[in-house]
Design an enzyme around this catalytic site. Structure first.
Site, mmCIF file in Angstrom:
data_model
loop_
_atom_site.group_PDB
_atom_site.id
_atom_site.type_symbol
_atom_site.label_atom_id
_atom_site.label_comp_id
_atom_site.label_asym_id
_atom_site.label_seq_id
_atom_site.Cartn_x
_atom_site.Cartn_y
_atom_site.Cartn_z
ATOM 1 N NE ARG A 57 39.203 53.011 4.108
ATOM 2 C CZ ARG A 57 39.911 51.899 3.903
ATOM 3 N NH1 ARG A 57 40.150 51.488 2.661
ATOM 4 N NH2 ARG A 57 40.387 51.203 4.903
ATOM 5 C CG HIS A 61 43.317 54.176 7.584
ATOM 6 N ND1 HIS A 61 43.586 52.827 7.709
ATOM 7 C CD2 HIS A 61 41.990 54.278 7.343
ATOM 8 C CE1 HIS A 61 42.465 52.142 7.550
ATOM 9 N NE2 HIS A 61 41.484 53.006 7.320
ATOM 10 C CB VAL A 65 48.720 55.996 13.144
ATOM 11 C CG1 VAL A 65 50.092 55.413 13.464
ATOM 12 C CG2 VAL A 65 47.707 54.872 12.915
ATOM 13 N N GLY A 67 48.678 61.159 15.311
ATOM 14 C CA GLY A 67 48.198 62.457 14.878
ATOM 15 C C GLY A 67 48.199 62.644 13.371
ATOM 16 C CG ASP A 69 52.049 62.382 11.502
ATOM 17 O OD1 ASP A 69 51.379 61.605 10.785
ATOM 18 O OD2 ASP A 69 52.775 61.994 12.427
ATOM 19 C CB SER A 71 53.050 59.143 9.547
ATOM 20 O OG SER A 71 51.796 58.803 10.121
ATOM 21 C CD GLU A 83 51.586 55.430 9.831
ATOM 22 O OE1 GLU A 83 50.450 55.806 9.453
ATOM 23 O OE2 GLU A 83 52.369 56.159 10.464
ATOM 24 C CG ASN A 89 46.807 51.243 6.648
ATOM 25 O OD1 ASN A 89 45.645 51.386 6.977
ATOM 26 N ND2 ASN A 89 47.794 51.929 7.201
ATOM 27 N N PRO A 158 41.549 49.637 13.984
ATOM 28 C CG PRO A 158 39.392 50.493 13.739
ATOM 29 C CD PRO A 158 40.836 50.919 13.841
ATOM 30 C CG HIS A 188 32.348 52.856 6.205
ATOM 31 N ND1 HIS A 188 32.436 51.867 7.156
ATOM 32 C CD2 HIS A 188 33.631 53.231 5.959
ATOM 33 C CE1 HIS A 188 33.702 51.653 7.464
ATOM 34 N NE2 HIS A 188 34.443 52.468 6.748
ATOM 35 C CB SER A 189 27.841 57.853 3.428
ATOM 36 O OG SER A 189 26.930 58.289 2.454
ATOM 37 C CG ASP A 247 22.967 59.146 0.849
ATOM 38 O OD1 ASP A 247 23.643 58.273 1.450
ATOM 39 O OD2 ASP A 247 22.378 58.910 -0.229
#
Length: 327
Positions: A57, A61, A65, A67, A69, A71, A83, A89, A158, A188-189, A247
């Protein structure tokens, strides 16, 4: 901090923008880099199966934001709100210690060589491959950000309430197609989500005081038991029926009305994305190919801002009068 670290820092201290990413970037400077990352990810998965999904994840995230990098890994300082405590987050992103372990192993093997931003990209790929999903060649050569912004994360990322239209518009901003968006939602698998993210779906969808009508009844009862009104909203539930295996079950669940998050289920109820959900639910190979392509595109996002090779993924390297200060 060793003298070697200091010398390498001084050699690398000229910041570079617009990095040219390429496969096998560390083939000469740190030839074991990718194998070290995978080894550490295997250890993390043995300790806690959920951790690899949490690490994956981080790429989403981070890259959205400003690129890819690293951060998102930076801790707050007296002069910077990072962040980690942004709306999307806080109490959600986790397993930063896995990245710390990977960085420590890489620093022992190849001091001041592999960026934290590249670690996130490699570890995300490994999270998928180690849980049964596709494997792909990653492009590397990123630098680590010198700063982070809670506001930028709040403005971009989002919420679980997002619908397909919002997600399409968000991905389009980064030249990612509708197909890319649906495929990447398949992340989200694996993993889990918090009750906090679905309480409105269960008890007050769209302010109606009623549950989301598309929830399959048996699945809804299961979620009601997991996430009762007044209960602990940090309790977690599986994002699909096979949360430890990468899957296409995630897409099969959406077709059956068993999507955990509103932003997941809306991919099947929306006309613009429904066909992709159906295709991926029926053809796992097509999903795997689309997901790998999407992750490479996501990894290409860059801000063009100055960067560095951080020695600690949580803090920016600090210099004073030409001397590296170690916290």
């Amino acid at each position: 901090m060793s003298l070697l670290h200091l010398i390498l820092y001084l050699l690398l201290s000229t910041v570079v923008t617009g990095e040219f990413l390429r496969p096998r970037f560390y083939s000469e400077t740190c030839p074991e880099a990718e194998s070290i990352v995978r080894k550490e990810m295997k250890k993390a998965m043995i300790r806690e199966a959920r951790s690899v999904a949490s690490v994956m994840r981080l790429q989403f995230h981070d890259c959205f934001v400003n690129g890819c990098d690293a951060s998102v890994l930076l801790d707050d300082t007296p002069n910077m709100l990072g962040e980690k405590l942004s709306l999307s987050n806080i109490n959600s992103l986790r397993s930063f210690e896995v990245v710390d372990d990977i960085k420590e192993a890489l620093e022992k093997a190849c001091p001041a060589t592999v960026s934290c931003a590249d670690i996130v990209i490699m570890a995300s790929r490994d999270a998928v491959a180690l849980t049964g999903g596709p494997d792909w060649e990653v492009k590397l050569g990123r630098k680590d950000s010198l700063t982070a912004s809670q506001k930028d994360s709040d403005d971009i990322m989002p919420s679980p309430r997002a619908n397909a239209t919002f997600l399409i518009d968000l991905f389009k901003r980064f030249d990612l197609s509708v197909k890319d968006m649906v495929a990447l939602s398949g992340s989200h698998s694996i993993g889990q989500g918090r009750c906090f993210s679905i309480m409105f779906r269960l008890y007050n969808q769209s302010g109606s005081g009623k549950p989301d009508p598309v929830l399959e009844p048996v699945y809804k009862k299961k979620l009601n038991k997991l996430c009762p009104l007044g209960g602990d909203e940090n309790v977690t539930g599986d994002l699909d029926a096979t949360p430890h295996v990468f899957d296409n079950q995630y897409f099969k669940d959406l077709v059956s009305g068993r999507g955990f998050l509103n932003s997941d289920q809306t991919l099947y109820t929306s006309r613009e994305t429904r066909e992709y959900v159906k295709r991926f639910s029926e053809d796992q190979g097509e999903f795997f190919r689309a997901f790998a392509e999407g992750m490479v595109k996501l990894g290409d996002l860059q801000s063009g801002r100055p960067g560095e090779i951080r020695f600690n993924c949580r803090v920016v390297n600090r210099m004073h009068n030409g001397v590296l200060l170690v916290s």
